[in-house]
Design a protein around this motif. Structure first.
Motif, PDB file in Angstrom:
ATOM      1  N   LYS A 216      44.321  58.702  -0.033  1.00 31.73           N
ATOM      2  CA  LYS A 216      43.552  58.800   1.190  1.00 31.73           C
ATOM      3  C   LYS A 216      42.075  59.042   0.926  1.00 31.73           C
ATOM      4  O   LYS A 216      41.211  58.493   1.607  1.00 31.73           O
ATOM      5  CB  LYS A 216      44.127  59.968   2.002  1.00 31.73           C
ATOM      6  CG  LYS A 216      43.670  60.048   3.447  1.00 31.73           C
ATOM      7  CD  LYS A 216      44.600  60.967   4.232  1.00 31.73           C
ATOM      8  CE  LYS A 216      44.094  61.189   5.646  1.00 31.73           C
ATOM      9  NZ  LYS A 216      42.836  61.955   5.702  1.00 31.73           N
ATOM     10  N   GLN A 217      41.777  59.857  -0.095  1.00 31.35           N
ATOM     11  CA  GLN A 217      40.373  60.207  -0.330  1.00 31.35           C
ATOM     12  C   GLN A 217      39.536  59.001  -0.745  1.00 31.35           C
ATOM     13  O   GLN A 217      38.402  58.864  -0.317  1.00 31.35           O
ATOM     14  CB  GLN A 217      40.275  61.326  -1.361  1.00 31.35           C
ATOM     15  CG  GLN A 217      40.716  62.644  -0.761  1.00 31.35           C
ATOM     16  CD  GLN A 217      40.424  63.816  -1.659  1.00 31.35           C
ATOM     17  OE1 GLN A 217      40.369  63.663  -2.874  1.00 31.35           O
ATOM     18  NE2 GLN A 217      40.256  64.982  -1.076  1.00 31.35           N
ATOM     19  N   ASN A 218      40.134  58.135  -1.565  1.00 28.56           N
ATOM     20  CA  ASN A 218      39.416  56.926  -1.986  1.00 28.56           C
ATOM     21  C   ASN A 218      39.158  55.995  -0.805  1.00 28.56           C
ATOM     22  O   ASN A 218      38.103  55.389  -0.691  1.00 28.56           O
ATOM     23  CB  ASN A 218      40.210  56.189  -3.062  1.00 28.56           C
ATOM     24  CG  ASN A 218      40.330  57.012  -4.332  1.00 28.56           C
ATOM     25  OD1 ASN A 218      39.367  57.619  -4.767  1.00 28.56           O
ATOM     26  ND2 ASN A 218      41.512  57.063  -4.894  1.00 28.56           N
ATOM     27  N   TYR A 219      40.171  55.913   0.061  1.00 28.83           N
ATOM     28  CA  TYR A 219      40.038  55.123   1.283  1.00 28.83           C
ATOM     29  C   TYR A 219      38.869  55.656   2.101  1.00 28.83           C
ATOM     30  O   TYR A 219      38.046  54.902   2.620  1.00 28.83           O
ATOM     31  CB  TYR A 219      41.351  55.232   2.070  1.00 28.83           C
ATOM     32  CG  TYR A 219      41.403  54.450   3.372  1.00 28.83           C
ATOM     33  CD1 TYR A 219      41.895  53.150   3.409  1.00 28.83           C
ATOM     34  CD2 TYR A 219      40.985  55.040   4.571  1.00 28.83           C
ATOM     35  CE1 TYR A 219      41.967  52.448   4.600  1.00 28.83           C
ATOM     36  CE2 TYR A 219      41.051  54.350   5.767  1.00 28.83           C
ATOM     37  CZ  TYR A 219      41.546  53.048   5.778  1.00 28.83           C
ATOM     38  OH  TYR A 219      41.609  52.363   6.953  1.00 28.83           O
ATOM     39  N   GLU A 220      38.790  56.972   2.165  1.00 28.34           N
ATOM     40  CA  GLU A 220      37.726  57.583   2.958  1.00 28.34           C
ATOM     41  C   GLU A 220      36.337  57.392   2.357  1.00 28.34           C
ATOM     42  O   GLU A 220      35.342  57.333   3.078  1.00 28.34           O
ATOM     43  CB  GLU A 220      38.036  59.069   3.215  1.00 28.34           C
ATOM     44  CG  GLU A 220      39.028  59.177   4.359  1.00 28.34           C
ATOM     45  CD  GLU A 220      39.687  60.533   4.508  1.00 28.34           C
ATOM     46  OE1 GLU A 220      39.440  61.417   3.661  1.00 28.34           O
ATOM     47  OE2 GLU A 220      40.450  60.692   5.475  1.00 28.34           O
ATOM     48  N   VAL A 221      36.282  57.267   1.029  1.00 29.29           N
ATOM     49  CA  VAL A 221      34.987  56.971   0.391  1.00 29.29           C
ATOM     50  C   VAL A 221      34.503  55.595   0.837  1.00 29.29           C
ATOM     51  O   VAL A 221      33.342  55.424   1.228  1.00 29.29           O
ATOM     52  CB  VAL A 221      35.092  57.043  -1.155  1.00 29.29           C
ATOM     53  CG1 VAL A 221      33.838  56.470  -1.811  1.00 29.29           C
ATOM     54  CG2 VAL A 221      35.301  58.489  -1.606  1.00 29.29           C
ATOM     55  N   THR A 227      30.522  52.995   7.034  1.00 29.57           N
ATOM     56  CA  THR A 227      29.779  53.687   8.096  1.00 29.57           C
ATOM     57  C   THR A 227      28.285  53.735   7.777  1.00 29.57           C
ATOM     58  O   THR A 227      27.438  53.467   8.629  1.00 29.57           O
ATOM     59  CB  THR A 227      30.324  55.130   8.267  1.00 29.57           C
ATOM     60  OG1 THR A 227      31.728  55.051   8.477  1.00 29.57           O
ATOM     61  CG2 THR A 227      29.671  55.824   9.451  1.00 29.57           C
ATOM     62  N   LEU A 228      28.000  54.073   6.524  1.00 32.02           N
ATOM     63  CA  LEU A 228      26.605  54.133   6.073  1.00 32.02           C
ATOM     64  C   LEU A 228      25.922  52.778   6.238  1.00 32.02           C
ATOM     65  O   LEU A 228      24.815  52.685   6.768  1.00 32.02           O
ATOM     66  CB  LEU A 228      26.575  54.557   4.599  1.00 32.02           C
ATOM     67  CG  LEU A 228      25.222  54.532   3.884  1.00 32.02           C
ATOM     68  CD1 LEU A 228      24.348  55.680   4.387  1.00 32.02           C
ATOM     69  CD2 LEU A 228      25.404  54.641   2.369  1.00 32.02           C
ATOM     70  N   ALA A 229      26.610  51.734   5.799  1.00 29.37           N
ATOM     71  CA  ALA A 229      26.047  50.381   5.888  1.00 29.37           C
ATOM     72  C   ALA A 229      25.757  50.025   7.342  1.00 29.37           C
ATOM     73  O   ALA A 229      24.701  49.488   7.659  1.00 29.37           O
ATOM     74  CB  ALA A 229      27.003  49.378   5.251  1.00 29.37           C
ATOM     75  N   LYS A 230      26.704  50.336   8.220  1.00 34.68           N
ATOM     76  CA  LYS A 230      26.519  50.053   9.648  1.00 34.68           C
ATOM     77  C   LYS A 230      25.301  50.771  10.187  1.00 34.68           C
ATOM     78  O   LYS A 230      24.469  50.187  10.889  1.00 34.68           O
ATOM     79  CB  LYS A 230      27.760  50.492  10.441  1.00 34.68           C
ATOM     80  CG  LYS A 230      28.717  49.351  10.704  1.00 34.68           C
ATOM     81  CD  LYS A 230      29.639  49.655  11.891  1.00 34.68           C
ATOM     82  CE  LYS A 230      30.810  48.688  11.905  1.00 34.68           C
ATOM     83  NZ  LYS A 230      32.107  49.383  11.953  1.00 34.68           N
ATOM     84  N   ALA A 231      25.186  52.046   9.814  1.00 33.67           N
ATOM     85  CA  ALA A 231      24.065  52.850  10.303  1.00 33.67           C
ATOM     86  C   ALA A 231      22.735  52.267   9.851  1.00 33.67           C
ATOM     87  O   ALA A 231      21.724  52.363  10.542  1.00 33.67           O
ATOM     88  CB  ALA A 231      24.216  54.293   9.815  1.00 33.67           C
TER      89      ALA A 231
END
Ligand code: C2E
Ligand code: MG
Ligand code: MG
Ligand code: MG
Length: 285
Positions: A216-221, A227-231
């Motif tokens: 899960k943690q890798n998925y979240e990375v 999210t960063l790219a979108k922002a």
């Protein structure tokens, strides 16, 4: 004292080192010849829309067709080309050839009209004072529409000569050429630097895509990168997709584009062209 000197002398003439140095010089002069004698070729790895599985373009990857040793992968000569400066003429040739090939496909096949081509650019190329002139003259010569060209640079190239690099990158974007950060996440760049660079695409490195299946943690990375790219108003491409599970995860993360062995290895010109033709029959039917 004499013994010490003797030992140092012996080390200088270490036969193993000598053989290595000679081999390197040979390879360097062979590579110089390779550029002149047109032994370099490009392979093209298809890039797909992750949802529709539609072909959106290719990344051009250089290969050396060595007269004796057969096809040599880029990993085995790009580092030498970078160290010796040969990367500049080599990279300029790659840029020219990729643009020429894309334009020829676009002219031949209606389905190729909106395809893009990604070209890797080395630090020495980007830093060279005539890089923009070279880009302009290649665009003029090949008549390729700037919007379909994507230049790929790495994070480490952004750390050196920051101010000048920002200036050059801005001028590239002014020409409507797209700019990707390649292997994103493997460099040392601080995230606070990212908004300063006029780059519009992030290519998430393969190591993150591999890890996505393992917890899960890798998925979240990867989710955080998206999210960063979108922002920052940047597009995202996933590199090195090898499994269905990775593809499913990337679909659920709404990563728009991807490349990898699951879809296709880098292809010869002929096979890339077959793929374009196969796509056109899908579109027209
Ligand atoms: P890159 O730009 O990150 O290119 C992607 C590399 O990953 C390519 O290796 C490609 O064959 C490989 N790859 C793609 N999908 C997968 C996958 O699913 N699994 C695995 N394991 N690998 C995958 P390649 O062609 O050997 O190129 C290696 C690197 O050499 C490139 O990494 C790029 O940094 C450099 N390179 C290649 N062509 C050029 C060039 O024309 N100019 C410059 N400056 N560098 C180049
Ligand atoms: Mg690349
Ligand atoms: Mg890459
Ligand atoms: Mg990579």
């Amino acid at each position: 004292q004499a013994k010490k000197l003797g030992k140092a002398k012996y080390e200088v003439f270490d036969p193993k080192m000598y053989v290595q140095a000679v081999r390197r010089l040979e390879l360097e002069s062979e590579l110089r010849q390779a550029i002149l004698q047109q032994q370099l070729i490009l392979h093209y790895q298809p890039i797909f829309c992750i949802n529709s599985l539609e072909l959106v373009g290719f990344e051009a990857l250089v290969r050396w067709q060595h007269p004796q040793r057969g096809i040599i992968p880029s990993d085995e000569f790009i580092p030498l080309a970078e160290e010796t400066g040969l990367i500049v003429p080599l990279g300029n040739w790659v840029l020219y050839e990729a643009c020429r090939q894309l334009k020829s496909w676009q002219d031949k096949f209606p389905a190729a009209q909106s395809l893009s081509v990604g070209v890797n650019v080395a630090g020495k190329q980007l830093y060279s004072s005539d890089f923009l002139d070279t880009v302009d003259s290649i665009m003029a010569q090949t008549q390729v529409d700037a919007g379909y060209l994507k230049l790929e640079i790495t994070e480490s190239m952004l750390i050196k000569n920051t101010e000048r690099v920002i200036e050059v990158l801005a001028k590239i974007r002014q020409r409507n050429i797209q700019l990707c950060i390649d292997d994103f996440g493997t460099g040392y760049s601080s995230l606070s630097y990212l908004p300063k660079f006029p780059v519009n695409i992030l290519k998430i490195d393969r190591s993150f895509i591999i890890a996505i299946d393992n917890g899960k943690q890798n998925y979240e990375v990867v989710q955080a990168v998206v999210t960063l790219a979108k922002a920052l108003n940047m597009k995202v491409v996933a590199e090195g997709i090898e499994t269905e599970a990775q593809l499913n995860n990337l679909q659920s993360l709404a990563v728009p584009l991807g490349q990898g062995f699951l879809f296709s290895k880098p292809l010869t010109v002929e096979l890339a062209q077959e793929m374009i033709v196969a796509q056109s029959s899908v579109i027209s039917n």
